[in-house]
Design an enzyme around this catalytic site. Sequence first.
Site, PDB file in Angstrom:
ATOM      1  CB  THR A  41      -0.953   0.009   1.208  1.00  0.00           C
ATOM      2  OG1 THR A  41      -0.229  -0.438   2.360  1.00  0.00           O
ATOM      3  CG2 THR A  41      -2.125  -0.936   0.990  1.00  0.00           C
ATOM      4  CG  HIS A  63       5.122   1.285   8.672  1.00  0.00           C
ATOM      5  ND1 HIS A  63       4.786   0.473   9.737  1.00  0.00           N
ATOM      6  CD2 HIS A  63       4.016   1.355   7.896  1.00  0.00           C
ATOM      7  CE1 HIS A  63       3.537   0.070   9.620  1.00  0.00           C
ATOM      8  NE2 HIS A  63       3.040   0.585   8.496  1.00  0.00           N
ATOM      9  CG  HIS A  98       5.356  -3.513   7.288  1.00  0.00           C
ATOM     10  ND1 HIS A  98       5.356  -2.175   6.945  1.00  0.00           N
ATOM     11  CD2 HIS A  98       4.156  -4.000   6.900  1.00  0.00           C
ATOM     12  CE1 HIS A  98       4.203  -1.876   6.357  1.00  0.00           C
ATOM     13  NE2 HIS A  98       3.464  -2.956   6.322  1.00  0.00           N
ATOM     14  CE  LYS A 135      -5.168  -1.776   7.983  1.00  0.00           C
ATOM     15  NZ  LYS A 135      -4.688  -3.028   8.518  1.00  0.00           N
ATOM     16  NE  ARG A 189      -5.223  -1.595   4.236  1.00  0.00           N
ATOM     17  CZ  ARG A 189      -4.286  -2.516   4.234  1.00  0.00           C
ATOM     18  NH1 ARG A 189      -3.905  -3.057   3.107  1.00  0.00           N
ATOM     19  NH2 ARG A 189      -3.728  -2.911   5.340  1.00  0.00           N
ATOM     20  CD  GLN A 213      -4.164 -13.490   4.609  1.00  0.00           C
ATOM     21  OE1 GLN A 213      -4.701 -12.387   4.649  1.00  0.00           O
ATOM     22  NE2 GLN A 213      -3.453 -13.951   5.606  1.00  0.00           N
ATOM     23  CG  ASP A 272      -3.416  -8.065  12.683  1.00  0.00           C
ATOM     24  OD1 ASP A 272      -2.462  -8.824  12.427  1.00  0.00           O
ATOM     25  OD2 ASP A 272      -3.517  -6.928  12.179  1.00  0.00           O
ATOM     26  CE  LYS A 274      -0.818   0.498  14.616  1.00  0.00           C
ATOM     27  NZ  LYS A 274      -1.689   0.855  13.512  1.00  0.00           N
ATOM     28  CE  LYS A 333       0.166   4.706  12.685  1.00  0.00           C
ATOM     29  NZ  LYS A 333      -0.085   5.333  11.415  1.00  0.00           N
ATOM     30  CB  THR A 334       6.511   9.475  16.142  1.00  0.00           C
ATOM     31  OG1 THR A 334       6.457   9.937  14.780  1.00  0.00           O
ATOM     32  CG2 THR A 334       7.522   8.354  16.259  1.00  0.00           C
TER      33      THR A 334
END
Length: 431
Positions: A39, A44, A47, A81, A85, A177, A198, A235, A238-239
């Site tokens: 995506t 990041h 992953h 989610k 998306r 999947q 998840d 989480k 993330k910043t």
Amino acid sequence: MKNFVEELKWRGMLAQMMPGTEELLQKEMVTAYLGTDPTADSLHIGHLCGIMMLRHLQRCGHRPVILVGGATGMIGDPSGKSQERNLLNNETLYHNQECIKKQVAKFLDFESKEPNAALMVNNYDWMKDFTFLDFAREVGKHITVNYMMAKESVQQRLNGTARDGLSFTEFTYQLLQGYDFLYLYQHYGVKLQLGGNDQWGNMTTGTELIRRTLGNEVETFALTCPLITKSDGKKFGKTESGNIWLDPVRTTPYKFYQFWLNVSDDDAERYIKIFTSLEKDVIDALIEEHKQDPGRRVLQKRLAEEVTVLVHSKEALDTAIEASNILFGKSTKEGLEKLDEQTLLDVFDGVPQFEISKDQLGQPAIELLTTVAPVFPSKGEMRKMVQGGGVSLNKEKITDQNRAITAEDMIDGKYLLAQKGKKNYYLLIVK
């Protein structure tokens, strides 16, 4: 050959696995896959746990396959989610896939002559000519709607905060999947799927589809890693300014290095096991050393070094450390001039900034740093600090308050760095 499951256990990287998984891994070289949706044109750090699982798998003698979801990326996975998306076009997906392969190649050996050389596949290759009617007949008939509805990811979307529910497109994701697993089993001998916790619902749909399609005697397995969080429950990865990316253009190696350097003691102890390939005895010794003197931040430093080298390079780490020294240690004008513009802005993110125009250059330092850019509240205070050796421009001491600051002083043709005392920095941006 190392025991892959034991390796994941001591590293805190095992959430759940299907019965028989460990026995299979001890019996033979296993081909296992992990999927990622293209995506973006970069992974990041969210992953990284999955990629590290593949790295440990290969180091334990098994064969890792990374699946880039060109087809599934066109749909979007509902797991975890709350909304659907955006869908991507072919050209973007191909570009993203190529970028991701380059990043993953730093973790896995694709070039090895051994039978466990890593492989990258794209599910778009086998889905693009699969018609809807064929898919409904060959795949859809094996899995009941009741089975699909019972999945937690589906239930959360139907009963959770999403007001718009779940589209048919996303509902079919677990079948797609699942078919990936079936296809990879038939064409590459893949017997194990890895993923985040998840994904458990989608992964078990795959093993069920294989069983119902090929017969009860065909056994395939699933194994997940926990979803990584910070010690405060928030989480991971993330910043305030968003994701920490593996792409140096999106997140500079300096900012990347600083992220790991600034994690809490508890997190550093967990993360050094998950995100590095250091052996257990080395990590245990580091944890012990850290406990003796937490102020030295031994764990954070080693974690930041290891991950920065793994994702970027030794040169990038050296640049990041040099950039860190500009704020927190000794550094020179040469060190400052070596920084690219984005790293410079990252280093001085949060320090007071003043915009000045080019035609204001050429004035004495005492005018420029008081009247034009109020680094000092008064000329008297600046004179006093210059006499005491406490004022620098671009890391060089100002000994003469009347010395002119000109265009030649600019870094990157646009910045001036003023410093008063040891810790007070001001960035002048020349427009």
